[in-house]
Design a protein around this motif. Structure first.
Motif, mmCIF file in Angstrom:
data_model
loop_
_atom_site.group_PDB
_atom_site.id
_atom_site.type_symbol
_atom_site.label_atom_id
_atom_site.label_comp_id
_atom_site.label_asym_id
_atom_site.label_seq_id
_atom_site.Cartn_x
_atom_site.Cartn_y
_atom_site.Cartn_z
ATOM 1 N N GLU A 1 -71.461 37.436 7.696
ATOM 2 C CA GLU A 1 -72.472 38.146 8.480
ATOM 3 C C GLU A 1 -73.498 37.165 9.036
ATOM 4 O OE1 GLU A 1 -73.986 41.662 10.095
ATOM 5 O OE2 GLU A 1 -72.190 41.484 8.836
ATOM 6 N N ASP A 2 -73.772 36.123 8.241
ATOM 7 C CA ASP A 2 -74.773 35.122 8.619
ATOM 8 C C ASP A 2 -74.189 34.186 9.680
ATOM 9 O OD1 ASP A 2 -76.564 32.950 8.763
ATOM 10 O OD2 ASP A 2 -77.225 33.276 6.703
ATOM 11 N N GLU A 3 -74.835 34.107 10.832
ATOM 12 C CA GLU A 3 -74.333 33.257 11.921
ATOM 13 C C GLU A 3 -74.461 31.765 11.611
ATOM 14 O OE1 GLU A 3 -78.435 33.360 14.619
ATOM 15 O OE2 GLU A 3 -76.675 34.496 15.245
ATOM 16 N N ASN A 4 -75.169 31.445 10.526
ATOM 17 C CA ASN A 4 -75.316 30.043 10.126
ATOM 18 C C ASN A 4 -74.196 29.586 9.181
ATOM 19 O OD1 ASN A 4 -77.735 29.457 11.575
ATOM 20 N ND2 ASN A 4 -78.849 30.693 10.066
ATOM 21 N N ILE A 5 -73.229 30.454 8.958
ATOM 22 C CA ILE A 5 -72.062 30.084 8.145
ATOM 23 C C ILE A 5 -70.808 30.244 9.003
ATOM 24 C CG2 ILE A 5 -70.649 30.633 6.122
ATOM 25 C CD1 ILE A 5 -73.197 31.508 4.714
ATOM 26 N N GLU A 6 -70.053 29.167 9.129
ATOM 27 C CA GLU A 6 -68.832 29.166 9.941
ATOM 28 C C GLU A 6 -67.621 28.960 9.042
ATOM 29 O OE1 GLU A 6 -68.050 26.821 13.859
ATOM 30 O OE2 GLU A 6 -67.357 25.525 12.222
ATOM 31 N N ILE B 1 -75.831 24.277 10.393
ATOM 32 C CA ILE B 1 -75.091 25.417 9.852
ATOM 33 C C ILE B 1 -74.256 24.934 8.667
ATOM 34 C CG2 ILE B 1 -74.982 26.651 12.050
ATOM 35 C CD1 ILE B 1 -72.073 25.720 12.339
ATOM 36 N N ASN B 2 -73.614 25.875 7.975
ATOM 37 C CA ASN B 2 -72.734 25.550 6.851
ATOM 38 C C ASN B 2 -71.292 25.880 7.195
ATOM 39 O OD1 ASN B 2 -74.556 24.797 4.462
ATOM 40 N ND2 ASN B 2 -75.498 26.704 5.188
ATOM 41 N N GLY B 3 -70.377 25.013 6.763
ATOM 42 C CA GLY B 3 -68.958 25.281 6.918
ATOM 43 C C GLY B 3 -68.397 25.868 5.632
ATOM 44 N N ASN C 1 -73.970 21.159 3.227
ATOM 45 C CA ASN C 1 -73.530 22.010 4.334
ATOM 46 C C ASN C 1 -72.032 22.313 4.322
ATOM 47 O OD1 ASN C 1 -76.023 20.394 5.274
ATOM 48 N ND2 ASN C 1 -76.005 22.122 6.688
ATOM 49 N N LEU C 2 -71.358 22.046 3.204
ATOM 50 C CA LEU C 2 -69.956 22.428 3.053
ATOM 51 C C LEU C 2 -69.801 23.278 1.798
ATOM 52 C CD1 LEU C 2 -67.039 22.240 4.091
ATOM 53 C CD2 LEU C 2 -66.757 20.181 2.683
ATOM 54 N N TYR D 1 -71.378 16.605 10.222
ATOM 55 C CA TYR D 1 -71.194 17.406 11.440
ATOM 56 C C TYR D 1 -71.947 18.732 11.313
ATOM 57 C CZ TYR D 1 -68.893 20.685 14.626
ATOM 58 O OH TYR D 1 -68.644 21.656 15.565
ATOM 59 N N TYR D 2 -71.733 19.433 10.190
ATOM 60 C CA TYR D 2 -72.393 20.722 9.998
ATOM 61 C C TYR D 2 -73.909 20.560 9.850
ATOM 62 C CZ TYR D 2 -68.060 23.381 9.718
ATOM 63 O OH TYR D 2 -66.874 23.987 10.020
#
Length: 331
Positions: free
Chosen positions: A55-60, A132-134, A161-162, A126-127
């Motif tokens: 749901e969080d756009e900061n997590i891909e 954001i977080n991967g 961020n991973l 990169y993240y």
């Protein structure tokens, strides 16, 4: 993230358990990097993580690795090998960082394994640059013979961020270092489907022209909201003929209580199956294979004295199986 084509039909025909998705969303917001999604066999873990999008756009979602999926063209022995897993990781990391697959080289597996931590660090940077977080999702770990070797390709301390979400039946199967790393607050336990969703699923799959609304409500309660148990019960009814449906009230009353443990249902079935060798051999072979097999090949694998009676007994077992031309046991 693309859903494996082999899971698309299952996702479309299943009842989504948004409560589990919400729980994953809240849990992975933690500052920690390792997370666990656990649940009993058949509790819908694979479908949940396959259909899950943060749901969080900061997590891909960087990638989802499924060790066992229906009608998988890749042999399970390959999926559970560390070499194949590292190759998959290398590919998705290169695609994210460069937009292209990794270069073809003759490096040994050991060299690729040595390089993986630096690739993960590059991925973390990169993240971090994207703020954001991967998220990596690894499902079906109960199938891996050497889970320590398999998961030890990752460092315990992951780059910032991973995040990694592991999916299996229990924390107890994980390597000891991971068991001590993943606390209760980083664990999501798969919850049952609520009764309203169960009733909606039964109504969609069977319809109130076949069984009454009262039967649907009783069946939903008997399923205990367990996704695989619900699927078995629904499939059983769908395979009944008109005469057998007349006794549906009595059959529903005799449905065993499993308390969320699908093995109790298997035990109740086993007592009946062992009495009929023809059925027993079909179930034994499918259980042993743990993957799809063309129906004609299954018949050839049966002892000669049981292959002749295959069709007369097969119909009574279809509700336990997936596929038509290619068959496998549901779980």
């Amino acid at each position: 993230m693309d859903i494996p084509i082999e899971l698309e039909d299952d996702i479309k025909s299943s009842t989504p358990n948004y409560e589990n998705h919400d729980a994953i969303d809240k849990t992975i917001l933690s500052s920690n990097n390792w997370f666990l999604y656990s649940g009993s066999p058949g509790s819908g873990k694979t479908i949940s993580v396959a259909s899950y999008l943060p749901e969080d756009e900061n997590i891909e979602v960087l990638g989802k690795y499924f060790i066992k999926i229906p009608n998988d063209k890749t042999p399970k022995a390959l999926k559970t090998s560390t070499r194949y897993f590292v190759q998959w990781l290398e590919e998705i990391i290169y695609l994210k960082l460069t937009g292209t697959p990794p270069p073809v080289d003759e490096k040994s597996f050991e060299k690729k394994l040595e390089k993986l931590p630096s690739l993960l660090n590059e991925l973390g940077l990169y993240y971090q640059s994207k703020k954001i977080n991967g998220l990596l999702v690894i499902d079906g770990l109960d199938e891996v013979p050497d889970i320590n070797k398999f998961l030890n390709v990752f460092p315990i301390v992951l780059p910032d961020n991973l995040k990694i979400l592991l999916s299996c039946t229990s924390k107890e199967i994980l390597p000891s270092e991971l068991k001590s790393t993943i606390s209760q607050s980083e664990t999501v336990v798969a919850k049952a489907i609520n009764l309203g969703q169960c009733e909606a699923f039964i109504l969609k799959e069977i319809g109130n022209e076949v069984i009454s609304i009262e039967n649907i409500q009783e069946l939903a309660a008997k399923s205990e909201g367990h996704p695989l148990y619900l699927r078995y019960l629904v499939n059983y009814i769908k395979n009944l003929n008109r005469n057998e449906l007349e006794d549906i009230d009595n059959w529903i009353k005799q449905i065993p209580v499993i308390g969320g443990d699908i093995s109790k249902y298997y035990d109740s079935l086993w007592d009946k199956i062992v009495e009929v060798p023809d059925k027993l051999w079909i179930v034994l072979i499918l259980s042993w294979l743990r993957q799809t097999i063309p129906q004609n090949d299954l018949i050839k694998m049966l002892p000669e004295q049981y292959s002749l009676g295959f069709l007369s007994h097969f119909d009574n077992l279809k509700y336990l199986l997936k596929g038509t031309s290619k068959l496998e046991i549901y779980h």
